[in-house]
Design a protein around this motif. Structure first.
Motif, short mmCIF file in Angstrom:
data_model
loop_
_atom_site.label_atom_id
_atom_site.label_comp_id
_atom_site.label_asym_id
_atom_site.label_seq_id
_atom_site.Cartn_x
_atom_site.Cartn_y
_atom_site.Cartn_z
N THR A 1 0.83 -1.20 0.00
CA THR A 1 0.00 0.00 0.00
C THR A 1 0.88 1.26 0.00
O THR A 1 1.95 1.26 0.61
CB THR A 1 -0.87 -0.01 1.28
OG1 THR A 1 -1.51 -1.28 1.39
CG2 THR A 1 -1.92 1.07 1.26
N PRO A 2 0.45 2.33 -0.66
CA PRO A 2 1.20 3.59 -0.61
C PRO A 2 1.53 4.00 0.83
O PRO A 2 0.65 3.97 1.70
CB PRO A 2 0.25 4.59 -1.27
CG PRO A 2 -0.51 3.77 -2.27
CD PRO A 2 -0.69 2.43 -1.60
N GLY A 3 2.79 4.34 1.06
CA GLY A 3 3.22 4.83 2.36
C GLY A 3 3.87 3.79 3.26
O GLY A 3 4.40 4.14 4.31
N VAL A 4 3.89 2.52 2.87
CA VAL A 4 4.45 1.50 3.76
C VAL A 4 5.98 1.52 3.79
O VAL A 4 6.59 0.93 4.68
CB VAL A 4 3.96 0.06 3.42
CG1 VAL A 4 2.47 -0.07 3.64
CG2 VAL A 4 4.36 -0.34 2.01
N LYS B 1 8.07 1.26 0.61
CA LYS B 1 8.65 0.51 -0.52
C LYS B 1 9.86 1.22 -1.13
O LYS B 1 10.91 0.62 -1.34
CB LYS B 1 7.61 0.32 -1.63
CG LYS B 1 6.39 -0.44 -1.22
CD LYS B 1 5.39 -0.52 -2.35
CE LYS B 1 4.85 0.82 -2.80
NZ LYS B 1 4.01 1.49 -1.78
N LEU C 1 14.53 1.49 9.48
CA LEU C 1 14.89 1.15 8.10
C LEU C 1 15.88 -0.01 8.04
O LEU C 1 15.75 -0.92 7.22
CB LEU C 1 15.46 2.38 7.38
CG LEU C 1 15.90 2.12 5.93
CD1 LEU C 1 14.75 1.63 5.06
CD2 LEU C 1 16.55 3.36 5.33
N1 ATP Z 1 10.94 1.81 8.51
C1 ATP Z 1 10.51 3.05 8.53
N2 ATP Z 1 10.34 3.71 9.71
C2 ATP Z 1 9.87 4.96 9.74
N3 ATP Z 1 9.53 5.68 8.64
C3 ATP Z 1 9.68 5.11 7.46
C4 ATP Z 1 10.17 3.77 7.33
N4 ATP Z 1 10.18 3.46 6.01
C5 ATP Z 1 9.73 4.54 5.36
N5 ATP Z 1 9.44 5.53 6.21
C6 ATP Z 1 8.88 6.86 5.89
O1 ATP Z 1 7.56 6.66 5.43
C7 ATP Z 1 7.27 7.50 4.33
C8 ATP Z 1 6.82 6.68 3.15
O2 ATP Z 1 7.91 5.92 2.68
P1 ATP Z 1 8.06 5.59 1.13
O3 ATP Z 1 7.97 6.82 0.32
O4 ATP Z 1 9.29 4.76 0.99
O5 ATP Z 1 6.75 4.72 0.92
P2 ATP Z 1 6.20 4.05 -0.43
O6 ATP Z 1 5.69 2.72 -0.01
O7 ATP Z 1 7.23 4.09 -1.49
O8 ATP Z 1 4.96 4.97 -0.82
P3 ATP Z 1 4.33 5.24 -2.32
O9 ATP Z 1 3.64 3.97 -2.72
O10 ATP Z 1 3.35 6.33 -2.11
O11 ATP Z 1 5.45 5.61 -3.21
C9 ATP Z 1 8.54 8.31 4.07
O12 ATP Z 1 8.41 9.55 4.71
C10 ATP Z 1 9.63 7.48 4.73
O13 ATP Z 1 10.68 8.27 5.16
#
Ligand code: ATP
Ligand code: MG
Length: 190
Positions: free
Chosen positions: A10-13, A15, A152
């Motif tokens: 899902t967006p925001g997890v 990835k 991370l």
């Molecule tokens: N393990 C983690 N702990 C805390 N914050 C995190 C962690 N991983 C990612 N984040 C934060 O969560 C936010 C979303 O991360 P990211 O952009 O990698 O998600 P995404 O799954 O690629 O979302 P999208 O599908 O919208 O591209 C960012 O602000 C990132 O810094």
């Protein structure tokens, strides 16, 4: 020929953050689906209702295949519609999961409108990306990683394990049961 690891969820997890770190540390070539779609002109417009880009799927699939065939390298392909990657290339798909309560806070923090927050949080609760990945690649090729409470570094380690075939099999993460147990399910069912 299977030279691709798909990272979906899902967006925001997390990835993109994880995929970039794995690419840097472990030498994968990285394909970010959102960026590729933009680069090759596979964005077919904007869905006014959900405020999300509409993807020209046929075009993007062709471009993914072209990229994966172009080099004898191992690739990570990341994006929330990871199921678009042609299965013949896919060695493993890793679905990153995140507690809906944390996901909601993250998406609110991004400034998403309430409707988009709700839609994505509900998709996470209903295993939407997991189901798509299993349908596309088969249960045996898919593992889940629960990012809840992991920084991370820890998350990268767990995704690496999943890439090697060790981790949570599909269905391991169950937010409905967990939220219910903690008396938090009802607030998500509006
Ligand atoms: N393990 C983690 N702990 C805390 N914050 C995190 C962690 N991983 C990612 N984040 C934060 O969560 C936010 C979303 O991360 P990211 O952009 O990698 O998600 P995404 O799954 O690629 O979302 P999208 O599908 O919208 O591209 C960012 O602000 C990132 O810094
Ligand atoms: Mg991303």
């Amino acid at each position: 020929m299977r030279n691709a690891i798909v990272i979906t969820g899902t967006p925001g997890v997390g990835k993109t953050t994880v995929a970039r770190e794995l690419a840097r540390a472990d030498g994968y070539r990285l394909i970010e689906l959102n960026s590729l779609a933009k680069e090759v002109g596979a964005l077919a417009g904007q869905d006014p209702e959900v405020g999300a880009a509409i993807i020209d799927e046929a075009k993007l699939k062709r471009e993914i295949a072209r990229a994966l065939k172009s080099e004898a390298a191992k690739f990570i392909v990341e994006g929330h519609y990871g199921e678009i990657v042609p299965p013949r290339f896919v060695e493993r798909a890793v679905v990153i999961r995140l507690d809906p309560r944390i996901l909601r806070e993250r998406l609110i923090g991004r400034g998403y409108p309430q409707s988009k927050v709700d839609e994505n949080v509900q998709a996470e609760i209903l295993d939407s990306c997991l189901v798509s990945a299993v349908e596309a690649f088969g249960e045996g090729a898919v593992l889940e990683v629960d990012a809840t409470g992991l920084d991370l570094r820890q998350l990268v380690m767990d995704v690496r394990e999943a890439i090697s075939g060790r981790g949570l099999t599909p269905g391991s993460v169950n937010w409905v049961t967990q939220l219910q147990k903690e008396g938090a399910l009802l607030e998500f069912l509006r």
